[in-house]
Enzyme design. Sequence first.
Site, PDB file in Angstrom:
ATOM      1  N   ASP A 159      31.717  41.121  27.700  1.00 61.76           N
ATOM      2  CA  ASP A 159      31.349  40.004  26.810  1.00 61.76           C
ATOM      3  C   ASP A 159      29.944  40.228  26.249  1.00 61.76           C
ATOM      4  O   ASP A 159      29.682  40.004  25.062  1.00 61.76           O
ATOM      5  CB  ASP A 159      31.413  38.684  27.592  1.00 61.76           C
ATOM      6  CG  ASP A 159      32.735  38.541  28.327  1.00 61.76           C
ATOM      7  OD1 ASP A 159      33.780  38.486  27.666  1.00 61.76           O
ATOM      8  OD2 ASP A 159      32.717  38.526  29.578  1.00 61.76           O
ATOM      9  N   HIS A 187      33.961  34.336  32.744  1.00 63.93           N
ATOM     10  CA  HIS A 187      34.590  35.325  31.855  1.00 63.93           C
ATOM     11  C   HIS A 187      35.928  34.745  31.418  1.00 63.93           C
ATOM     12  O   HIS A 187      36.977  35.012  31.994  1.00 63.93           O
ATOM     13  CB  HIS A 187      34.795  36.665  32.574  1.00 63.93           C
ATOM     14  CG  HIS A 187      35.686  37.589  31.785  1.00 63.93           C
ATOM     15  ND1 HIS A 187      35.282  38.192  30.619  1.00 63.93           N
ATOM     16  CD2 HIS A 187      36.970  37.982  31.969  1.00 63.93           C
ATOM     17  CE1 HIS A 187      36.281  38.922  30.138  1.00 63.93           C
ATOM     18  NE2 HIS A 187      37.315  38.803  30.939  1.00 63.93           N
TER      19      HIS A 187
HETATM   20  P1  NAX Z   1      47.016  47.141  34.389  1.00 66.87           P
HETATM   21  O1  NAX Z   1      48.132  46.196  34.598  1.00 66.87           O
HETATM   22  O2  NAX Z   1      47.157  48.287  33.447  1.00 66.87           O
HETATM   23  O3  NAX Z   1      46.579  47.777  35.801  1.00 66.87           O
HETATM   24  C1  NAX Z   1      46.421  47.000  36.940  1.00 66.87           C
HETATM   25  C2  NAX Z   1      46.754  47.890  38.141  1.00 66.87           C
HETATM   26  O4  NAX Z   1      46.450  47.164  39.323  1.00 66.87           O
HETATM   27  C3  NAX Z   1      48.226  48.281  38.215  1.00 66.87           C
HETATM   28  O5  NAX Z   1      48.347  49.696  38.288  1.00 66.87           O
HETATM   29  C4  NAX Z   1      48.718  47.610  39.496  1.00 66.87           C
HETATM   30  O6  NAX Z   1      49.693  48.373  40.180  1.00 66.87           O
HETATM   31  C5  NAX Z   1      47.411  47.508  40.287  1.00 66.87           C
HETATM   32  N1  NAX Z   1      47.423  46.531  41.363  1.00 66.87           N
HETATM   33  C6  NAX Z   1      48.040  45.331  41.414  1.00 66.87           C
HETATM   34  N2  NAX Z   1      47.858  44.751  42.604  1.00 66.87           N
HETATM   35  C7  NAX Z   1      47.099  45.591  43.331  1.00 66.87           C
HETATM   36  C8  NAX Z   1      46.590  45.552  44.663  1.00 66.87           C
HETATM   37  N3  NAX Z   1      46.841  44.522  45.472  1.00 66.87           N
HETATM   38  N4  NAX Z   1      45.852  46.601  45.090  1.00 66.87           N
HETATM   39  C9  NAX Z   1      45.620  47.656  44.289  1.00 66.87           C
HETATM   40  N5  NAX Z   1      46.091  47.741  43.021  1.00 66.87           N
HETATM   41  C10 NAX Z   1      46.808  46.732  42.554  1.00 66.87           C
HETATM   42  O7  NAX Z   1      45.752  46.237  34.011  1.00 66.87           O
HETATM   43  P2  NAX Z   1      44.377  46.669  33.314  1.00 66.87           P
HETATM   44  O8  NAX Z   1      44.541  46.607  31.846  1.00 66.87           O
HETATM   45  O9  NAX Z   1      43.902  47.921  33.931  1.00 66.87           O
HETATM   46  O10 NAX Z   1      43.454  45.432  33.714  1.00 66.87           O
HETATM   47  C11 NAX Z   1      43.087  45.193  35.061  1.00 66.87           C
HETATM   48  C12 NAX Z   1      42.441  43.833  35.197  1.00 66.87           C
HETATM   49  O11 NAX Z   1      41.240  43.764  34.445  1.00 66.87           O
HETATM   50  C13 NAX Z   1      43.306  42.679  34.701  1.00 66.87           C
HETATM   51  O12 NAX Z   1      43.242  41.625  35.651  1.00 66.87           O
HETATM   52  C14 NAX Z   1      42.605  42.259  33.436  1.00 66.87           C
HETATM   53  O13 NAX Z   1      42.841  40.906  33.115  1.00 66.87           O
HETATM   54  C15 NAX Z   1      41.176  42.513  33.801  1.00 66.87           C
HETATM   55  N6  NAX Z   1      40.194  42.580  32.716  1.00 66.87           N
HETATM   56  C16 NAX Z   1      38.960  42.076  32.921  1.00 66.87           C
HETATM   57  C17 NAX Z   1      37.953  42.155  31.984  1.00 66.87           C
HETATM   58  C18 NAX Z   1      36.590  41.590  32.249  1.00 66.87           C
HETATM   59  O14 NAX Z   1      35.774  41.639  31.333  1.00 66.87           O
HETATM   60  N7  NAX Z   1      36.266  41.055  33.427  1.00 66.87           N
HETATM   61  C19 NAX Z   1      38.202  42.767  30.664  1.00 66.87           C
HETATM   62  C20 NAX Z   1      39.398  43.658  30.635  1.00 66.87           C
HETATM   63  C21 NAX Z   1      40.576  43.193  31.449  1.00 66.87           C
HETATM   64  O15 NAX Z   1      41.267  42.222  30.710  1.00 66.87           O
END
Ligand code: NAX
Length: 327
Positions: A159, A187
């Site tokens: 952000d 966020h």
């Molecule tokens: P993806 O869905 O591509 O990847 C998430 C990964 O986490 C998957 O491979 C899944 O298998 C794994 N996972 C799920 N549960 C798990 C657990 N208990 N232990 C280990 N791994 C686990 O998502 P991606 O685009 O990489 O985004 C990840 C997260 O970042 C999401 O929650 C998203 O909302 C968040 N974000 C946060 C941002 C921020 O500024 N704070 C910005 C970007 C993003 O939106």
Amino acid sequence: GPSPVKVTVTGAAGQIGYALLFRIASGAMLGPDTPVRLSLLEITPALKAAEGTAMELDDCAFPLLAGIDITDDARSAFDGTSVALLVGARPRTAGMERGDLLEANGGIFKPQGEAINAGAADDVRILVVGNPANTNALIARTHAPDVPADRWTAMMRLDHNRALTQVARRLDAPVADITRMTVWGNHSATQYPDVSNARVAGTPVRDRVDQEWLESTFIPTVAKRGAAIIDARGASSAASAANAAIDHVHDWVLGTRDGDWVSAGIVSDGSYGIPEGLVAGFPVTSSGGSFQVVQGLEIDDFSRRRIDASVAELADEQAAIRSLGLI
Ligand code: NAX
């Protein structure tokens, strides 16, 4: 040379993980003199994909990459870790209520907090990226009573970086000339990107932008940027989120620039009237490896209302996870 620093990345097989791991291994996060040992935590069905990413990391022959471990066991993933990037989370799916989302994430962040408490290195620093990031950080921290509060952070840096670029574009200035930006609160759509103290090449940004642009263009553009990226790209922000995580940890460990500050979600000590214990976006500097809140900023009525609105949302989330028994 120095011994490798263990860095744990959860959700390593996801799209942020794919953009993040290569930059950590290249030295962009901890600097060119620090070797790293990567620990990738994934859920069992995604282990094979994580192994594929590890194969590609091997194929980069990064001189700083001392090794890669891949596991679906949180205890072993966090054992001895000094930097924990909690990226994996349960996304909100259509029709999901907030309580369901928080409960699903409680099932992830509670055991991860316990595993960090049990085995992380004494110098561990944690950045929560997985959404709802601020509240997920609060859940994990609650289950890690031995880890000091100042080691827990949530990501507001994407952000912050988005806000820097929007101001630079508006003023037709290089982005590197914009300093002292702040993104307060959660966020989420209620975040408050605040230019009150920002500068362009040392002079106040506020003298060169009007309130109308701030309220009707700047703030909504920054706050809704994630949705605009999904709309354009067909997938959520990944490389920019990974970049922000790199920036966050880099500046935390190696220090912020003189005369500037950054935004990070940190555990409130009550500064600026934000209730103690909430994980909220603040203006921070870092030196000696710890974030300090920038104190003494004047908060005008408009800023006060915006900060209070976003903090109220954080307090609501805190009440919700409390009533679900997650904290
Ligand atoms: P993806 O869905 O591509 O990847 C998430 C990964 O986490 C998957 O491979 C899944 O298998 C794994 N996972 C799920 N549960 C798990 C657990 N208990 N232990 C280990 N791994 C686990 O998502 P991606 O685009 O990489 O985004 C990840 C997260 O970042 C999401 O929650 C998203 O909302 C968040 N974000 C946060 C941002 C921020 O500024 N704070 C910005 C970007 C993003 O939106």
